[in-house]
Design an enzyme around this catalytic site. Structure first.
Site, PDB file in Angstrom:
ATOM      1  N   MET A   1      -7.402   2.945   9.993  1.00 27.85           N
ATOM      2  CA  MET A   1      -6.622   1.877  10.019  1.00 27.85           C
ATOM      3  C   MET A   1      -5.221   2.029  10.917  1.00 27.85           C
ATOM      4  O   MET A   1      -5.702   2.232  11.576  1.00 27.85           O
ATOM      5  CB  MET A   1      -6.213   1.792   8.134  1.00 27.85           C
ATOM      6  CG  MET A   1      -6.445   1.935   7.979  1.00 27.85           C
ATOM      7  SD  MET A   1      -6.449   2.362   5.493  1.00 27.85           S
ATOM      8  CE  MET A   1      -6.954   2.110   4.344  1.00 27.85           C
ATOM      9  N   GLY A   2      -4.788   0.884  10.460  1.00 30.16           N
ATOM     10  CA  GLY A   2      -3.748  -0.030  11.158  1.00 30.16           C
ATOM     11  C   GLY A   2      -3.773  -1.498  11.073  1.00 30.16           C
ATOM     12  O   GLY A   2      -2.393  -2.089  11.831  1.00 30.16           O
TER      13      GLY A   2
ATOM     14  N   ARG B   1     -22.984   7.741  15.637  1.00 31.07           N
ATOM     15  CA  ARG B   1     -23.168   8.345  14.221  1.00 31.07           C
ATOM     16  C   ARG B   1     -21.314   7.936  13.755  1.00 31.07           C
ATOM     17  O   ARG B   1     -20.524   7.884  14.647  1.00 31.07           O
ATOM     18  CB  ARG B   1     -22.503   9.638  13.798  1.00 31.07           C
ATOM     19  CG  ARG B   1     -24.255  10.589  14.054  1.00 31.07           C
ATOM     20  CD  ARG B   1     -25.018   9.679  12.280  1.00 31.07           C
ATOM     21  NE  ARG B   1     -26.613  10.500  13.399  1.00 31.07           N
ATOM     22  CZ  ARG B   1     -26.759  11.056  12.291  1.00 31.07           C
ATOM     23  NH1 ARG B   1     -26.330  11.923  11.644  1.00 31.07           N
ATOM     24  NH2 ARG B   1     -28.173  11.859  12.227  1.00 31.07           N
TER      25      ARG B   1
ATOM     26  N   GLY C   1       4.788  -7.498   4.098  1.00 35.12           N
ATOM     27  CA  GLY C   1       4.443  -8.235   2.881  1.00 35.12           C
ATOM     28  C   GLY C   1       5.640  -8.468   1.760  1.00 35.12           C
ATOM     29  O   GLY C   1       6.148  -9.205   1.621  1.00 35.12           O
TER      30      GLY C   1
ATOM     31  N   LYS D   1       0.004  -6.439  -5.203  1.00 35.35           N
ATOM     32  CA  LYS D   1      -0.553  -8.566  -5.784  1.00 35.35           C
ATOM     33  C   LYS D   1       0.803  -8.566  -6.494  1.00 35.35           C
ATOM     34  O   LYS D   1       2.122  -7.933  -6.319  1.00 35.35           O
ATOM     35  CB  LYS D   1      -1.750  -7.730  -6.509  1.00 35.35           C
ATOM     36  CG  LYS D   1      -2.812  -6.966  -6.012  1.00 35.35           C
ATOM     37  CD  LYS D   1      -3.728  -7.265  -7.410  1.00 35.35           C
ATOM     38  CE  LYS D   1      -5.019  -6.741  -6.660  1.00 35.35           C
ATOM     39  NZ  LYS D   1      -6.536  -6.150  -7.428  1.00 35.35           N
ATOM     40  N   ASP D   2       1.036  -9.055  -7.027  1.00 33.98           N
ATOM     41  CA  ASP D   2       2.400  -9.809  -7.751  1.00 33.98           C
ATOM     42  C   ASP D   2       3.199 -10.217  -6.876  1.00 33.98           C
ATOM     43  O   ASP D   2       5.116  -9.927  -6.640  1.00 33.98           O
ATOM     44  CB  ASP D   2       2.788  -8.451  -9.217  1.00 33.98           C
ATOM     45  CG  ASP D   2       1.706  -8.971 -10.101  1.00 33.98           C
ATOM     46  OD1 ASP D   2       1.300  -9.816 -10.550  1.00 33.98           O
ATOM     47  OD2 ASP D   2       1.152  -8.168 -10.539  1.00 33.98           O
TER      48      ASP D   2
ATOM     49  N   ASP E   1       3.807  -1.316  11.803  1.00 31.26           N
ATOM     50  CA  ASP E   1       3.515  -2.323  12.102  1.00 31.26           C
ATOM     51  C   ASP E   1       5.140  -3.593  12.879  1.00 31.26           C
ATOM     52  O   ASP E   1       4.591  -4.223  12.924  1.00 31.26           O
ATOM     53  CB  ASP E   1       2.059  -3.244  12.688  1.00 31.26           C
ATOM     54  CG  ASP E   1       3.138  -3.320  10.610  1.00 31.26           C
ATOM     55  OD1 ASP E   1       2.925  -2.940   9.857  1.00 31.26           O
ATOM     56  OD2 ASP E   1       1.907  -3.632  10.165  1.00 31.26           O
TER      57      ASP E   1
ATOM     58  N   GLN F   1      -6.434   8.084   5.121  1.00 38.18           N
ATOM     59  CA  GLN F   1      -4.211   7.723   6.164  1.00 38.18           C
ATOM     60  C   GLN F   1      -3.898   8.263   4.886  1.00 38.18           C
ATOM     61  O   GLN F   1      -2.095   8.208   5.675  1.00 38.18           O
ATOM     62  CB  GLN F   1      -5.512   7.321   7.013  1.00 38.18           C
ATOM     63  CG  GLN F   1      -6.190   7.830   8.077  1.00 38.18           C
ATOM     64  CD  GLN F   1      -6.566   6.368   8.599  1.00 38.18           C
ATOM     65  OE1 GLN F   1      -6.666   6.334   9.953  1.00 38.18           O
ATOM     66  NE2 GLN F   1      -7.715   5.373   7.985  1.00 38.18           N
TER      67      GLN F   1
ATOM     68  N   GLY G   1       6.423  -2.686   3.555  1.00 40.41           N
ATOM     69  CA  GLY G   1       6.144  -2.913   4.243  1.00 40.41           C
ATOM     70  C   GLY G   1       6.075  -4.449   4.804  1.00 40.41           C
ATOM     71  O   GLY G   1       7.140  -5.398   4.427  1.00 40.41           O
TER      72      GLY G   1
ATOM     73  N   GLY H   1       0.445  -0.917   0.008  1.00 38.82           N
ATOM     74  CA  GLY H   1      -0.192   0.300   0.279  1.00 38.82           C
ATOM     75  C   GLY H   1       1.114   1.424  -0.491  1.00 38.82           C
ATOM     76  O   GLY H   1       1.601   1.243   0.590  1.00 38.82           O
TER      77      GLY H   1
HETATM   78  O1  F6P Z   1      -1.208  -1.003   4.798  1.00 40.16           O
HETATM   79  C1  F6P Z   1      -1.293  -0.724   4.912  1.00 40.16           C
HETATM   80  C2  F6P Z   1      -2.481  -0.563   4.498  1.00 40.16           C
HETATM   81  O2  F6P Z   1      -3.187   1.155   4.654  1.00 40.16           O
HETATM   82  C3  F6P Z   1      -3.767  -0.567   6.446  1.00 40.16           C
HETATM   83  O3  F6P Z   1      -3.781   0.158   7.755  1.00 40.16           O
HETATM   84  C4  F6P Z   1      -4.983  -1.178   5.909  1.00 40.16           C
HETATM   85  O4  F6P Z   1      -5.672  -2.439   6.272  1.00 40.16           O
HETATM   86  C5  F6P Z   1      -4.754  -1.927   4.077  1.00 40.16           C
HETATM   87  O5  F6P Z   1      -3.644  -1.155   3.771  1.00 40.16           O
HETATM   88  C6  F6P Z   1      -6.156  -1.483   2.579  1.00 40.16           C
HETATM   89  O6  F6P Z   1      -5.142  -1.694   1.783  1.00 40.16           O
HETATM   90  P1  F6P Z   1      -6.153  -1.234   0.131  1.00 40.16           P
HETATM   91  O7  F6P Z   1      -5.521  -0.221  -0.235  1.00 40.16           O
HETATM   92  O8  F6P Z   1      -5.565  -2.845  -0.663  1.00 40.16           O
HETATM   93  O9  F6P Z   1      -7.694  -1.501   0.494  1.00 40.16           O
END
Ligand code: F6P
Length: 364
Positions: A184-185, A281, A119, A77-78, A144, A289, A117, A14
């Site tokens: 996110m996170g 809400r 991955g 991916k890939d 992380d 983010q 990251g 990402g």
């Molecule tokens: O690892 C970064 C991140 O933004 C995470 O916080 C989130 O779970 C994931 O990537 C979202 O991925 P995508 O862009 O594939 O929806």
């Protein structure tokens, strides 16, 4: 001058703010400091297995320091070891890591810099196992990654999440509502915890501390009893109720980690509204983010990582990730960086500080 003449670089996983700052620092230091040229691979590992490149001269990276995203493109991916393929009409995966090795060799590269990251760095570690010289640079808004105190991109995401909380705060107060913000996170609660602290969240729900609805309801009621007519709740996308499952929004089969988390915030809002006599809400901050211009902190961290990576490359340092330890940029073995995720310790000083100022974590 270094014996190293040409290196490759790719941005994987990402995107996050600061990727361009890293590329700029890497390319300029490599060229000016060591006479090393840099080949960029497009769209993460896809460019490496399919031989799609961009020549990264210092002029090409000039002016990109404040820009979000990555001029190289990115992809989660890939994975070269698991590339989607159709064989005899049947969808599956194939190992194309030999293609990656071939393309790397064809460009006469001395080293591949992988900005990623867990991955992307896990894939890089596997390529290192096949003999490819690798240098990792830790990026992710999730913060992380083990073996570094901080990843770049996190500070910008934290700033965005804190600004969102500040904005929700005024609406919550004006309308005497409960406002829930999902951030996110992935499996780590760093963004929720720190944005919650910085933005005065009354309840912070993170994956590392499973919560109960009763406890969250109690927190809202207790505030009402003390005359507080609103409550601000930050929930990490990976948070879950005690004994419950994580909320999965979709499965992306051909992605390195196929699970996409999401839905916790809306679920919590609905559950709370059933139990409280006030409006609740939910807001999902999502990919906001990951975008935008990096904060000064992230620009500086990304620049220091890029410079250190270029210097390590020139000195023949291999199979490590550049890392921040305290105030210093250093290196850590790639194997250590991908061995496990760095999660929030529920007993840590920062969690205790949040509890000390009255923040609830839903486990009381
Ligand atoms: O690892 C970064 C991140 O933004 C995470 O916080 C989130 O779970 C994931 O990537 C979202 O991925 P995508 O862009 O594939 O929806």
């Amino acid at each position: 001058m270094s014996k190293v003449k040409r290196i490759g670089v790719l941005t994987g996983g990402g995107d996050c703010p600061g990727l361009n700052a890293v590329l700029r620092a890497l390319v300029k230091t490599a060229a000016y400091g060591h006479g090393i040229s840099v080949v960029g691979f497009l769209d993460g590992f896809s460019g490496l297995i399919r031989d799609r490149t961009l020549r990264l001269e210092p002029d090409r990276v000039s002016g990109i320091l404040p820009r979000g995203g990555t001029i190289l493109g990115s992809s989660n991916k890939d994975n070269p070891f698991r590339v989607p393929a159709v064989t005899d009409g049947v969808k599956g995966f194939e190992d194309r890591s030999d293609d990656a090795m071939r393309v790397f060799a064809a460009y006469g590269l001395d080293l591949l810099v992988v900005v990623g990251g867990d991955g992307s760095l896990t894939i890089a570690h596997q390529l290192a196992g096949k003999g490819m010289p690798i240098l990792g640079i830790p990026k992710t808004i999730d913060n992380d990654l083990a073996a570094t105190d901080l990843t770049f991109g996190f500070d910008t995401a934290l700033t965005t999440a804190t600004e969102a909380l500040d904005k929700l705060h005024t609406t919550a107060a004006s309308h005497h509502r409960v406002q829930v913000l999902e951030v996110m996170g992935r499996y780590a609660g760093w963004i929720a915890l720190q944005a919650g602290l910085a933005g005065g969240g009354d309840v912070i729900l993170i994956p590392e501390i499973p919560f109960t609805i009763d406890s969250v309801v109690e927190a809202v009621k207790e505030r009402a009893f003390r005359g507080r007519t609103f409550t601000l709740i930050v929930i990490a996308e990976g948070a879950r109720a005690q004994g419950g499952e994580r909320f999965v929004s979709r499965v992306v089969e051909d992605s390195t980690d196929s699970v996409r988390l999401g839905g916790a915030g809306y679920w919590l809002s609905a559950e709370l509204e059933k139990r409280l006599d006030r409006e609740v809400r939910g807001t999902v901050l999502g990919h906001l983010q990951r975008g935008g211009s990096p904060t000064p902190f992230d620009r500086i961290l990304a620049t220091r990582y890029g410079v250190h990576a270029a210097n390590c490359a020139a000195q023949g340092v291999r199979q490590v990730m550049v890392a921040l330890k305290g105030m210093e940029i250093t290196t850590a073995p790639l194997a250590e960086a991908v061995a496990q995720l760095r999660l929030v310790d529920p007993e840590s000083q920062i969690v205790r500080a949040a509890r000390a100022v009255g923040t609830r974590f839903g486990d009381e």
